[in-house]
Scaffold this motif. Structure first.
Motif, PDB file in Angstrom:
ATOM      1  N   GLN A 113       0.856  -1.259   0.159  1.00 39.61           N
ATOM      2  CA  GLN A 113       0.148   0.025  -0.041  1.00 39.61           C
ATOM      3  C   GLN A 113       0.874   1.267  -0.178  1.00 39.61           C
ATOM      4  OE1 GLN A 113      -2.744  -0.508   3.389  1.00 39.61           O
ATOM      5  NE2 GLN A 113      -4.160  -1.231   1.959  1.00 39.61           N
ATOM      6  N   VAL A 150       0.561   5.720   0.124  1.00 33.28           N
ATOM      7  CA  VAL A 150      -0.103   6.667   0.591  1.00 33.28           C
ATOM      8  C   VAL A 150       0.566   7.831   0.511  1.00 33.28           C
ATOM      9  CG1 VAL A 150      -1.751   7.552   2.274  1.00 33.28           C
ATOM     10  CG2 VAL A 150      -1.653   5.250   2.164  1.00 33.28           C
ATOM     11  N   GLU A 151       0.163   8.579  -0.499  1.00 33.64           N
ATOM     12  CA  GLU A 151       0.796   9.830  -0.625  1.00 33.64           C
ATOM     13  C   GLU A 151       0.119  11.224   0.160  1.00 33.64           C
ATOM     14  OE1 GLU A 151       0.341   8.384  -4.900  1.00 33.64           O
ATOM     15  OE2 GLU A 151      -0.955   8.517  -3.223  1.00 33.64           O
ATOM     16  N   CYS A 179       5.357   9.709   0.645  1.00 33.21           N
ATOM     17  CA  CYS A 179       4.567   8.549   0.131  1.00 33.21           C
ATOM     18  C   CYS A 179       5.034   7.624   1.218  1.00 33.21           C
ATOM     19  CB  CYS A 179       4.966   8.124  -1.326  1.00 33.21           C
ATOM     20  SG  CYS A 179       4.650   6.413  -1.612  1.00 33.21           S
ATOM     21  N   TYR A 239       1.550  10.935  -8.424  1.00 29.98           N
ATOM     22  CA  TYR A 239       1.254   9.495  -7.963  1.00 29.98           C
ATOM     23  C   TYR A 239       2.646   8.953  -7.312  1.00 29.98           C
ATOM     24  CZ  TYR A 239      -3.267   9.793 -10.225  1.00 29.98           C
ATOM     25  OH  TYR A 239      -4.311  10.406 -10.726  1.00 29.98           O
ATOM     26  N   HIS A 246       2.069  -1.360  -8.259  1.00 28.16           N
ATOM     27  CA  HIS A 246       1.582  -0.687  -7.166  1.00 28.16           C
ATOM     28  C   HIS A 246       1.372   0.879  -7.304  1.00 28.16           C
ATOM     29  CE1 HIS A 246       2.289  -4.735  -5.634  1.00 28.16           C
ATOM     30  NE2 HIS A 246       3.543  -4.596  -5.663  1.00 28.16           N
ATOM     31  N   TRP A 247       0.284   1.391  -6.817  1.00 28.21           N
ATOM     32  CA  TRP A 247       0.115   2.801  -7.265  1.00 28.21           C
ATOM     33  C   TRP A 247      -0.746   3.387  -5.890  1.00 28.21           C
ATOM     34  CZ3 TRP A 247       1.791   5.694 -11.411  1.00 28.21           C
ATOM     35  CH2 TRP A 247       2.398   4.824 -12.498  1.00 28.21           C
ATOM     36  N   GLY A 248      -0.302   4.623  -5.657  1.00 29.12           N
ATOM     37  CA  GLY A 248      -0.986   5.280  -4.641  1.00 29.12           C
ATOM     38  C   GLY A 248      -2.354   5.807  -5.228  1.00 29.12           C
ATOM     39  N   GLN A 249      -3.017   6.708  -4.465  1.00 29.13           N
ATOM     40  CA  GLN A 249      -4.250   7.318  -4.828  1.00 29.13           C
ATOM     41  C   GLN A 249      -4.091   8.767  -5.706  1.00 29.13           C
ATOM     42  OE1 GLN A 249      -3.152   7.384  -1.762  1.00 29.13           O
ATOM     43  NE2 GLN A 249      -3.479   9.466  -1.244  1.00 29.13           N
ATOM     44  N   GLY A 250      -2.833   8.981  -5.364  1.00 33.18           N
ATOM     45  CA  GLY A 250      -2.222  10.509  -5.917  1.00 33.18           C
ATOM     46  C   GLY A 250      -2.632  11.747  -5.016  1.00 33.18           C
ATOM     47  N   THR A 251      -1.938  12.926  -5.314  1.00 32.15           N
ATOM     48  CA  THR A 251      -1.880  14.186  -4.431  1.00 32.15           C
ATOM     49  C   THR A 251      -2.039  15.295  -5.188  1.00 32.15           C
ATOM     50  OG1 THR A 251      -1.361  15.467  -2.627  1.00 32.15           O
ATOM     51  CG2 THR A 251       0.383  14.089  -3.828  1.00 32.15           C
TER      52      THR A 251
END
Length: 126
Positions: free
Chosen positions: A3, A5-6, A22, A93, A115-120
């Motif tokens: 997981q 998280v940014e 991140c 991301y 694997h990717w975060g949700q972005g900011t």
């Protein structure tokens, strides 16, 4: 399960600075890439900077080299962004590859990052 998280996205004036973070969890690889990508409306996703964990190599796109710095401290990946320009406006991301042995002169392409975060969101106004 990996997981990402940014955090740290914001609105700033041109010439300003931001630091994105991140936080990664569930990573069990020894050698892998953590990267920052960005995507602006109507544009293709761009790989901004990547950090080869376990080797400590870094890669930057030409558009940010000299202004952005990628670093890692334990489970957190950072992107220090200085001298921001309006064209840096995008959703940023964080992404991670799986275990990988990499000897390329450039960073791995984005299809190697599962694997990717949700972005900011980063918005730079002139």
């Amino acid at each position: 399960q990996v997981q990402l998280v940014e955090s740290g996205g914001d609105s700033v004036q041109a010439g300003g600075s931001l630091r994105l973070s991140c936080t990664a969890s569930g990573v069990t690889y020894n050698r892998y890439f953590l990267g920052w990508f960005r995507q602006a409306p109507g544009k293709e996703r761009e790989e901004v900077a990547s950090f080869y964990v376990g080797v400590a190599s870094v890669y930057y796109s030409a558009s940010v080299k000299g202004r952005f710095t990628i670093s890692q401290d334990k489970d957190t990946l950072y992107l220090q962004m200085n001298s921001l320009k309006p064209e840096d406006t995008a959703v940023y991301y964080c992404a991670a590859t799986k275990e990988i042995v990499w000897t390329g002169a450039a960073a791995p392409p984005d299809f190697l990052f599962p694997h990717w975060g949700q972005g900011t969101q980063v918005t730079v106004s002139s």
